[in-house]
Design an enzyme around this catalytic site. Structure first.
Site, PDB file in Angstrom:
ATOM      1  N   PHE A   1      -4.976 -11.596   9.769  1.00  0.00           N
ATOM      2  CA  PHE A   1      -5.778 -11.538   8.584  1.00  0.00           C
ATOM      3  C   PHE A   1      -5.200 -10.456   7.650  1.00  0.00           C
ATOM      4  CE2 PHE A   1      -8.316 -11.821  12.493  1.00  0.00           C
ATOM      5  CZ  PHE A   1      -8.394 -13.178  12.479  1.00  0.00           C
TER       6      PHE A   1
ATOM      7  N   CYS B   1      -1.354  -1.032   1.452  1.00  0.00           N
ATOM      8  CA  CYS B   1      -0.591  -2.165   1.617  1.00  0.00           C
ATOM      9  C   CYS B   1       0.493  -2.297   0.627  1.00  0.00           C
ATOM     10  CB  CYS B   1      -1.389  -3.374   2.097  1.00  0.00           C
ATOM     11  SG  CYS B   1      -0.174  -5.071   2.172  1.00  0.00           S
TER      12      CYS B   1
END
Length: 364
Positions: A153, A48
């Site tokens: 999340f 990420c």
């Protein structure tokens, strides 16, 4: 929502990013979240770009021995991010959590992925366990902080071990917290002091961050997750227009640096804002280092590669990667390539991971 990947809005085909929910700070004056060594923890994905920002800043600020890290598995399924099963690991070695990338080794090249599946649980390769509570899912951490939580999340998560809750899950704010100086008294003494947002450059850094975020950092996502052809074409053109904007800035800057300091000294001052490494470099880097390996093919940002179409931007990238260890030691090309190509079934339904480009990043 906890789907495996964000989807385009069916009404207009555009991708819209969810706002973060936890927005506290850490400071000596805060009634709850006060600075301390070994009190706070980062939960990240090495794939990420938003979590990568936090890892780089943590390392640049000398906080690898102050704030521990747990790394989720590179594969995000329909239930979101997950950790390696605690039962599958022989030891719970917390010492590994205090390296730059939380104990997962980062190499300057990706390895062949034949035979690697989403159920590969190689300790220190595919991710780590949750070292604090031995949870199986990141979602469980969110529910531990708020049993009524209803959002996605996401990573990164800055967690408080003392109150057992989330301090912040907005990457731009987490890196400001880490850079703010509140942890300086605990920082590694052998790490040179650096301020990524010096006061005299703050206004320019904020201005650059704003258009880089909307048009490049998030622009590749708006391109890749576009649900209509016309939306995709508009967003792709916009990404490359702003890459060219960065290229033009760097070209003028490099020419001036050579004029002022000479060709040998110029790279040491070659940054987006001013003549020092700043937050603007950190925030742009995490997108550009992923561009050729995944965004070109996976998000269809294929008008050009960085290495072939943007000479100065490529030089800036290689300069930072090879000359600043906190960037290279937190860049995991395996996690990057495996995550994108095998987690987004609506984009790559067969889950085949391309072998290229070779190399993942060019030599200095």
């Amino acid at each position: 929502m906890s789907s495996s990947a964000p989807l385009a809005d069916p009404r207009d085909g555009s991708f819209k990013r969810q706002a973060s929910s936890f927005r506290e700070v850490i400071s000596h004056s805060h009634p709850v979240f006060k600075p301390a060594a070994s009190r706070y923890w980062l939960y990240v994905s090495l794939a990420c770009p938003w979590a990568h920002r936090a890892l780089i800043t943590r390392a640049l600020k000398g906080l690898t021995s102050v704030i521990g890290v747990s790394v989720v598995h590179w594969h995000m399924d329909s239930k979101g991010w997950r950790f390696l099963p605690f039962e599958s690991q022989e030891t719970d070695n917390r010492n590994l959590c205090f390296g730059p990338s939380g104990g997962v080794k980062c190499l300057p090249h990706s390895k062949p992925t034949n035979g690697v599946t989403s159920e590969s649980y190689r300790a220190g390769i595919d991710g780590t366990i949750d070292h604090n509570y031995h949870l199986s899912r990141l979602s469980e951490l969110y529910y531990k902080a708020d049993s009524n939580y209803g959002g996605r999340f996401t990573v990164p998560v800055l967690w408080d071990l003392e109150t057992q809750t989330i301090v912040n899950n907005e990457s731009s704010e987490i890196i400001r917290i880490l850079n703010s100086g509140v942890f300086d008294e605990f920082a590694d003494t052998d790490t040179p002091s650096i301020n990524l947002v010096p006061q005299e450059l703050e206004k320019e850094i904020d201005e650059v961050n704003e258009w880089v975020y909307d048009n490049i950092n998030n622009g590749v996502y708006k391109t890749g997750f576009a649900g209509k052809q016309e939306v995709y074409e508009r967003e792709a053109a916009n990404v490359f227009a702003h890459l060219q904007k960065v290229e033009n800035i760097l070209e003028k800057k490099y020419a001036k640096l050579i004029e002022n300091y000479g060709e040998k000294a110029a790279p040491s001052k070659f940054f987006i804002v001013g003549e020092q490494l700043t937050e603007a470099d950190v925030r742009l880097y995490t997108t550009i280092v992923r561009f050729d390996p995944v965004y070109v093919q996976h998000f269809k940002c294929n008008i050009s590669t960085i290495r072939d179409g943007f000479k100065m931007l490529d030089l800036w990238l290689r300069n930072i990667y090879w000359n600043f260890e906190p960037f290279s030691s937190t860049t995991n090309f395996d996690h990057i390539k495996l995550h994108y190509t095998r987690s987004h079934a609506q984009i790559n339904p067969l889950g085949i991971t391309p072998l290229g480009p070779k190399p993942d990043i060019g030599p200095l």
